[in-house]
Write a protein that holds these residues in place. Sequence first.
Motif, mmCIF file in Angstrom:
data_model
loop_
_atom_site.group_PDB
_atom_site.id
_atom_site.type_symbol
_atom_site.label_atom_id
_atom_site.label_comp_id
_atom_site.label_asym_id
_atom_site.label_seq_id
_atom_site.Cartn_x
_atom_site.Cartn_y
_atom_site.Cartn_z
ATOM 1 N N ALA A 123 4.288 -2.876 10.445
ATOM 2 C CA ALA A 123 4.320 -1.620 11.209
ATOM 3 C C ALA A 123 5.748 -1.085 11.300
ATOM 4 N N GLY A 124 6.701 -1.974 11.510
ATOM 5 C CA GLY A 124 8.091 -1.543 11.606
ATOM 6 C C GLY A 124 8.619 -0.985 10.299
ATOM 7 N N VAL A 125 8.325 -1.682 9.208
ATOM 8 C CA VAL A 125 8.785 -1.221 7.895
ATOM 9 C C VAL A 125 8.103 0.100 7.540
ATOM 10 N N ARG A 126 6.804 0.182 7.821
ATOM 11 C CA ARG A 126 6.071 1.412 7.536
ATOM 12 C C ARG A 126 6.663 2.589 8.308
ATOM 13 N N ALA A 127 7.073 2.346 9.559
ATOM 14 C CA ALA A 127 7.668 3.408 10.374
ATOM 15 C C ALA A 127 8.987 3.886 9.776
ATOM 16 N N ILE A 128 9.774 2.953 9.249
ATOM 17 C CA ILE A 128 11.041 3.339 8.617
ATOM 18 C C ILE A 128 10.769 4.172 7.370
ATOM 19 N N LEU A 129 9.829 3.715 6.551
ATOM 20 C CA LEU A 129 9.508 4.433 5.319
ATOM 21 C C LEU A 129 8.955 5.826 5.617
ATOM 22 N N ALA A 130 8.245 5.953 6.738
ATOM 23 C CA ALA A 130 7.643 7.238 7.105
ATOM 24 C C ALA A 130 8.693 8.294 7.437
ATOM 25 N N ARG A 131 9.930 7.863 7.685
ATOM 26 C CA ARG A 131 11.001 8.829 7.969
ATOM 27 C C ARG A 131 11.336 9.672 6.741
ATOM 28 N N ASP A 132 11.015 9.145 5.576
ATOM 29 C CA ASP A 132 11.354 9.825 4.326
ATOM 30 C C ASP A 132 10.107 10.518 3.780
ATOM 31 N N PRO A 133 10.109 11.838 3.738
ATOM 32 C CA PRO A 133 8.916 12.561 3.275
ATOM 33 C C PRO A 133 8.605 12.343 1.798
ATOM 34 N N GLU A 134 9.534 11.733 1.056
ATOM 35 C CA GLU A 134 9.293 11.494 -0.366
ATOM 36 C C GLU A 134 8.732 10.104 -0.643
ATOM 37 N N ILE A 135 8.464 9.329 0.420
ATOM 38 C CA ILE A 135 7.913 7.984 0.270
ATOM 39 C C ILE A 135 6.548 7.914 0.929
ATOM 40 N N GLU A 136 5.598 7.310 0.232
ATOM 41 C CA GLU A 136 4.239 7.151 0.753
ATOM 42 C C GLU A 136 3.790 5.703 0.593
ATOM 43 N N VAL A 137 3.385 5.075 1.693
ATOM 44 C CA VAL A 137 2.830 3.725 1.630
ATOM 45 C C VAL A 137 1.348 3.854 1.257
ATOM 46 N N VAL A 138 0.999 3.406 0.060
ATOM 47 C CA VAL A 138 -0.371 3.582 -0.436
ATOM 48 C C VAL A 138 -1.242 2.361 -0.200
ATOM 49 N N ALA A 139 -0.630 1.219 0.123
ATOM 50 C CA ALA A 139 -1.422 0.010 0.364
ATOM 51 C C ALA A 139 -0.586 -0.994 1.133
ATOM 52 N N GLU A 140 -1.279 -1.837 1.900
ATOM 53 C CA GLU A 140 -0.635 -2.921 2.619
ATOM 54 C C GLU A 140 -1.385 -4.219 2.329
ATOM 55 N N ALA A 141 -0.669 -5.326 2.464
ATOM 56 C CA ALA A 141 -1.274 -6.634 2.205
ATOM 57 C C ALA A 141 -0.655 -7.661 3.130
ATOM 58 N N ALA A 142 -1.451 -8.694 3.465
ATOM 59 C CA ALA A 142 -0.986 -9.730 4.372
ATOM 60 C C ALA A 142 -0.662 -11.030 3.664
#
Length: 219
Positions: free
Chosen positions: A15-34
């Motif tokens: 969640a923390g990493v995804r939040a950081i990546l979300a700051r950049d409009p040119e980056i999209e998280v398309v999948a997550e894995a555990a």
Amino acid sequence: MVQVLLADDEAMVRAGVRAILARDPEIEVVAEAADGHEAVDAARRHRPAVALLDIQMPGLDGIAAAAQLYRDLPGTGVIMLTTFGEDDFVAHALQVGASGFLLKADDPRELLAGVHAVAAGGAYLSPKVAARVIAGLRTGRMAIGTPSRRTIEQLTVREHDVLALLGTGLSNAEIGTRLYLVEGTVKAHVSAILSKLGVRNRVEAAIVAYEAGLVGRHH
């Protein structure tokens, strides 16, 4: 848009990493894995530009997952993301073909810079990791099979220039801009450099550039 796969066994970290990546409009998280197996399966489905992998995950660890991705999905650049900066972890990650290595304690800006660099075909080591790698190579603590200085001497003058900039993590396009070369010419130079040095990827070549004292020549 840079598509990213995020793999970490801790939900709060994801969640923390995804939040950081979300700051950049040119980056999209398309999948997550555990875990590593999920990461490899998700990468095969989505074919992201970048896979962010935690080193220590259950089932298949991040380094083993990186090795599979390097072999099966050469178009996906792998960045190892971990709390650990020990030499063994770094060396193993580089040996299996990872294109970057970041510490979870790094400045969030390093994460964004690393994703963009690797997506563009470059390599990225956070400054803390790069310092450890160079220190490890110089003291003999770390061995990743990089060439000797004598091997560097077989490069042409232009290949030395390209290697120096490659060592800073620049993509082929960025190197071309600096050296007034078309991107295709830079790509050919990079291929020749990897072949002559006997290294497998840009990260190992970047480390060679650091070790040879080439980095900084064109700053």
